[in-house]
Design an enzyme around this catalytic site. Structure first.
Site, PDB file in Angstrom:
ATOM      1  N   SER A 113      17.024  12.389  29.678  1.00  0.00           N
ATOM      2  CA  SER A 113      17.813  12.024  30.853  1.00  0.00           C
ATOM      3  C   SER A 113      19.317  12.092  30.607  1.00  0.00           C
ATOM      4  O   SER A 113      19.835  13.145  30.307  1.00  0.00           O
ATOM      5  CB  SER A 113      17.386  10.634  31.327  1.00  0.00           C
ATOM      6  OG  SER A 113      17.992  10.325  32.551  1.00  0.00           O
ATOM      7  N   HIS A 114      19.977  10.953  30.681  1.00  0.00           N
ATOM      8  CA  HIS A 114      21.437  10.895  30.603  1.00  0.00           C
ATOM      9  C   HIS A 114      21.935  10.696  29.178  1.00  0.00           C
ATOM     10  O   HIS A 114      23.141  10.589  28.968  1.00  0.00           O
ATOM     11  CB  HIS A 114      21.923   9.755  31.488  1.00  0.00           C
ATOM     12  CG  HIS A 114      21.140   8.501  31.237  1.00  0.00           C
ATOM     13  ND1 HIS A 114      19.862   8.336  31.722  1.00  0.00           N
ATOM     14  CD2 HIS A 114      21.418   7.410  30.516  1.00  0.00           C
ATOM     15  CE1 HIS A 114      19.393   7.169  31.297  1.00  0.00           C
ATOM     16  NE2 HIS A 114      20.305   6.587  30.576  1.00  0.00           N
ATOM     17  N   ASP A 279      22.844  13.804  36.519  1.00  0.00           N
ATOM     18  CA  ASP A 279      22.733  13.552  35.074  1.00  0.00           C
ATOM     19  C   ASP A 279      22.013  14.686  34.349  1.00  0.00           C
ATOM     20  O   ASP A 279      21.762  15.746  34.925  1.00  0.00           O
ATOM     21  CB  ASP A 279      22.034  12.214  34.818  1.00  0.00           C
ATOM     22  CG  ASP A 279      20.555  12.284  35.160  1.00  0.00           C
ATOM     23  OD1 ASP A 279      20.210  13.052  36.071  1.00  0.00           O
ATOM     24  OD2 ASP A 279      19.758  11.577  34.515  1.00  0.00           O
ATOM     25  N   ASP A 281      18.994  15.463  33.433  1.00  0.00           N
ATOM     26  CA  ASP A 281      17.775  16.079  33.977  1.00  0.00           C
ATOM     27  C   ASP A 281      17.756  16.130  35.496  1.00  0.00           C
ATOM     28  O   ASP A 281      16.734  16.483  36.094  1.00  0.00           O
ATOM     29  CB  ASP A 281      16.535  15.341  33.457  1.00  0.00           C
ATOM     30  CG  ASP A 281      16.504  13.893  33.882  1.00  0.00           C
ATOM     31  OD1 ASP A 281      17.583  13.279  34.002  1.00  0.00           O
ATOM     32  OD2 ASP A 281      15.392  13.360  34.106  1.00  0.00           O
ATOM     33  N   ASP A 283      18.008  13.796  37.947  1.00  0.00           N
ATOM     34  CA  ASP A 283      17.405  12.825  38.864  1.00  0.00           C
ATOM     35  C   ASP A 283      18.381  11.746  39.327  1.00  0.00           C
ATOM     36  O   ASP A 283      18.094  11.019  40.267  1.00  0.00           O
ATOM     37  CB  ASP A 283      16.120  12.208  38.282  1.00  0.00           C
ATOM     38  CG  ASP A 283      16.332  11.526  36.954  1.00  0.00           C
ATOM     39  OD1 ASP A 283      17.473  11.541  36.439  1.00  0.00           O
ATOM     40  OD2 ASP A 283      15.344  10.972  36.417  1.00  0.00           O
ATOM     41  N   ARG A 284      19.532  11.630  38.682  1.00  0.00           N
ATOM     42  CA  ARG A 284      20.503  10.617  39.121  1.00  0.00           C
ATOM     43  C   ARG A 284      21.586  11.245  39.992  1.00  0.00           C
ATOM     44  O   ARG A 284      21.802  12.454  39.933  1.00  0.00           O
ATOM     45  CB  ARG A 284      21.172   9.961  37.909  1.00  0.00           C
ATOM     46  CG  ARG A 284      20.212   9.149  37.092  1.00  0.00           C
ATOM     47  CD  ARG A 284      20.944   8.378  36.014  1.00  0.00           C
ATOM     48  NE  ARG A 284      20.002   7.511  35.318  1.00  0.00           N
ATOM     49  CZ  ARG A 284      20.331   6.515  34.533  1.00  0.00           C
ATOM     50  NH1 ARG A 284      21.604   6.258  34.292  1.00  0.00           N
ATOM     51  NH2 ARG A 284      19.414   5.770  33.950  1.00  0.00           N
ATOM     52  N   LYS A 378      13.090  10.165  41.134  1.00  0.00           N
ATOM     53  CA  LYS A 378      14.342  10.106  41.871  1.00  0.00           C
ATOM     54  C   LYS A 378      14.948  11.506  41.875  1.00  0.00           C
ATOM     55  O   LYS A 378      14.556  12.355  41.078  1.00  0.00           O
ATOM     56  CB  LYS A 378      15.285   9.072  41.280  1.00  0.00           C
ATOM     57  CG  LYS A 378      15.550   9.235  39.805  1.00  0.00           C
ATOM     58  CD  LYS A 378      16.205   7.969  39.261  1.00  0.00           C
ATOM     59  CE  LYS A 378      16.310   8.025  37.764  1.00  0.00           C
ATOM     60  NZ  LYS A 378      15.840   6.807  37.101  1.00  0.00           N
TER      61      LYS A 378
HETATM   62  C1  G1P Z   1      17.648   2.510  33.014  1.00  0.00           C
HETATM   63  C2  G1P Z   1      18.009   2.034  34.402  1.00  0.00           C
HETATM   64  C3  G1P Z   1      16.788   2.062  35.288  1.00  0.00           C
HETATM   65  C4  G1P Z   1      16.178   3.458  35.284  1.00  0.00           C
HETATM   66  C5  G1P Z   1      15.925   3.911  33.853  1.00  0.00           C
HETATM   67  C6  G1P Z   1      15.464   5.357  33.804  1.00  0.00           C
HETATM   68  O1  G1P Z   1      16.671   1.659  32.460  1.00  0.00           O
HETATM   69  O2  G1P Z   1      18.567   0.745  34.372  1.00  0.00           O
HETATM   70  O3  G1P Z   1      17.137   1.661  36.580  1.00  0.00           O
HETATM   71  O4  G1P Z   1      14.981   3.471  35.988  1.00  0.00           O
HETATM   72  O5  G1P Z   1      17.130   3.807  33.092  1.00  0.00           O
HETATM   73  O6  G1P Z   1      16.409   6.226  34.340  1.00  0.00           O
HETATM   74  P1  G1P Z   1      17.028   0.456  31.451  1.00  0.00           P
HETATM   75  O7  G1P Z   1      17.828   1.030  30.311  1.00  0.00           O
HETATM   76  O8  G1P Z   1      17.867  -0.510  32.246  1.00  0.00           O
HETATM   77  O9  G1P Z   1      15.699  -0.107  31.057  1.00  0.00           O
HETATM   78 ZN    ZN Z   2      17.750  11.255  34.451  1.00  0.00          ZN
END
Ligand code: G1P
Ligand code: ZN
Length: 545
Positions: A113-114, A279, A281, A283-284, A378
């Site tokens: 992801s990010h 981000d 991948d 999805d954000r 998302k």
């Molecule tokens: C974080 C975000 C959460 C999201 C997840 C995956 O998780 O807070 O909303 O669903 O990344 O993208 P966290 O690190 O808080 O568990």
């Molecule tokens: Zn992501």
């Protein structure tokens, strides 16, 4: 084709989190590490013989090698067909869509992801199910259990492997068909079916200017094709469009800290009308207006309030949902529109059941995630197109849309303060301290607000009855204002503690304050009851969003 069975021994650390298995690249590169996980998935979600699976990732370092391993193992395990994004790319939302479109058995999404990418950073893999959504906890736990007892995996050699990912087309590995597909095409068609592309095209035709920061991650090709080539935004609208294995050394997280150059542009003298970023991948999403930041909690509420303007949602919303720490802005819209509104634990998977059972259409999280039942993840670009469609339909600025929303529904000031890389024991001590303070807090009054209830959030899934406990410590005030303490479940090193702060003012109140100022009393109270600074030795958050 030669199928080889390789003897292996289990690793102890392959428990997939809420977003799959995420580790440093060097961990994934240990012999048998990825293979053990992939075989554990096949053994758990099988039988996979003859099935179709989707494979793709965000293009980060190790993406291509991992795909070659999955190809060899899928063929050896009897998978019938693999559909892979060209160059190994598929955004997470596009992968979710392809799984649904092809009625596939599921798919592997390769992403962290990010999180930053590159040899010294993170890689990740997760398995999504036939509904297009991440595997539910009972499946990820079964995969983990399998990974603890695995003794062998299967791999095919020769027969055209490694395959080329560069050109679209079909090929065979053993008896398995591989289709390399354009990663954008089907996703773009889905977006076209939801949004009024003509109206958005006209908006750009009227001289509307935007900047989309793809952060050198996977959305570059999607944003170029959709925004520039199809919707007619001028060339150069999409910046950092080329996916790079290390995201250009950046942190591909669309927020005020990591998408700084975009933020500076939108707050500068020559600011365009609209700014957005996604981000690693895809999805954000982050949404900006000229000199204006749209909080993701408000964004969800605004999408819900304006959904009737969007072709794909004109028939009405079944309901809406938000994760618990996300502000209650959308609740106010739901109440006004007579919609059901659900509050779920953090993480996208809880929305999936609600969507599969037709109870919600829109959902979102404060962490820059917004989406709908068009897929089961998302979706960053979807949110951007939703906003563009609203702006085209209302012909108002982003700021005007948001301010008129606040006037009508009130404003839920919101901020998240993250303390990253704490010792795990420290994070635990802080949480214990907060919980210990609960008994004395109820009924107390702080800066004009009375505390209604303090609790540890637990959720019973209305569809399958499963119970998720320990989802965050909440201090809830009578007017809906809240302080929430929660430990992150996605970090790859140390513990991250998140404090979510929310203060409500109604539409006649002062809706034009700086959020940190509006929240100052709650920030002070959060530090007082948690003793966070003394216990952690920190005197400020690592990141404020
Ligand atoms: C974080 C975000 C959460 C999201 C997840 C995956 O998780 O807070 O909303 O669903 O990344 O993208 P966290 O690190 O808080 O568990
Ligand atoms: Zn992501």
């Amino acid at each position: 084709m030669k199928i080889k069975t390789i003897q292996t021994i289990p690793f102890a650390d392959q428990r997939p989190g809420t977003s799959g298995l995420r580790k440093r690249v060097k961990v994934f590169r240990q012999p048998h590490y990825l293979e053990n996980f992939v075989q554990s998935v096949f053994d758990t979600v099988g039988p996979v013989e003859g099935t179709t699976l989707i494979v793709g990732g965000d293009g980060r370092f190790y993406n291509r090698e991992a795909i070659q391993t999955i190809v060899q193992m899928a063929a050896a395990n009897g998978v019938g067909r693999l559909i892979i994004g060209q160059h190994g790319l598929l955004s997470t939302p596009a992968a979710s869509h392809l799984i649904r479109l092809h009625r596939a058995h599921g798919g592997f999404i390769l992403s962290a992801s990010h999180n930053p990418g590159g040899p010294a950073h993170d890689f990740g893999i997760k398995f999504n199910m036939a509904n297009g959504g991440p595997a539910p906890e009972k499946i990820t736990e079964a995969i983990y259990a399998r990974s603890r007892e695995i003794t062998e995996y299967h791999l095919c050699e020769g027969s055209g492997t490694p395959i080329s990912l560069e050109a679209c087309g079909s090929l065979l590995v053993g008896n398995m068909i591989i289709e390399i597909v354009d990663p954008v095409e089907d996703y773009q068609a889905l977006m076209q079916s939801l949004f009024d592309f003509d109206a958005i095209r006209e908006l750009f035709g009227r001289g509307f200017r935007m900047r989309f920061d793809a952060m050198h991650a996977v959305t570059g090709p999607y944003a170029k094709a959709i925004l520039e080539d199809s919707l007619g935004a001028p060339e150069g609208t999409v910046i950092h469009a080329r996916p790079l294995e290390d995201f250009g050394g950046g942190h591909p997280d669309p927020n005020l800290t990591y998408a700084r150059s975009l933020v500076e542009c939108l707050f500068g003298d020559e600011a365009p009308d609209f700014g957005a970023a996604s981000d690693g991948d895809g999805d954000r999403n982050m949404i900006l207006g000229r000199h204006f930041f749209v909080n993701p909690c408000d964004s969800l509420a605004i999408l819900a309030a304006n959904a009737h303007r969007i072709p794909g949602y004109q028939q009405g919303l079944a309901g809406v949902a938000r994760s618990m720490p996300t502000s209650g802005a959308v609740d106010r819209v739901a109440e006004a529109l007579g919609l059901r509104c659900f509050e779920t634990p953090t993480g996208w998977k809880f929305f999936g059941n609600l969507m599969d059972s037709g109870q919600i259409t829109l959902c979102g999280e404060e962490s820059f995630g917004t989406g709908s039942s068009h897929i089961r993840e998302k979706d960053g670009l979807w949110a951007v197109l939703f906003w563009l469609n609203i702006l085209a339909s209302r012909n108002e600025s982003v700021e005007d849309v948001v301010v008129s929303h606040w006037r009508r529904f009130g404003r839920n000031y919101f901020s998240r303060h993250d303390y990253e890389d704490l010792q795990s024991e420290t994070a635990q001590e802080v949480m214990t301290k907060v919980q210990d303070s609960f008994a004395s807090l109820s009924g107390q009054k702080h800066a004009g607000r009375t505390i209604r209830v303090c609790d540890d959030f637990s959720y019973t899934d209305p569809v399958d009855g499963s119970v998720s406990k320990g989802q965050g410590l909440r201090v809830v005030f009578e007017d809906g204002s809240r302080i929430i303490f929660r430990r992150s479940g996605t970090g790859t090193h140390g513990a991250t503690l998140r404090i979510y702060l929310e203060a409500y003012v109604d539409g006649q109140g002062n809706i034009h304050m700086n959020p940190q100022e509006a929240l100052q009393d709650l920030i002070d109270l959060s530090l007082e009851i948690s003793d966070l600074h003394a216990l952690s030795g920190r005197n400020e958050p690592t990141v404020i969003t």
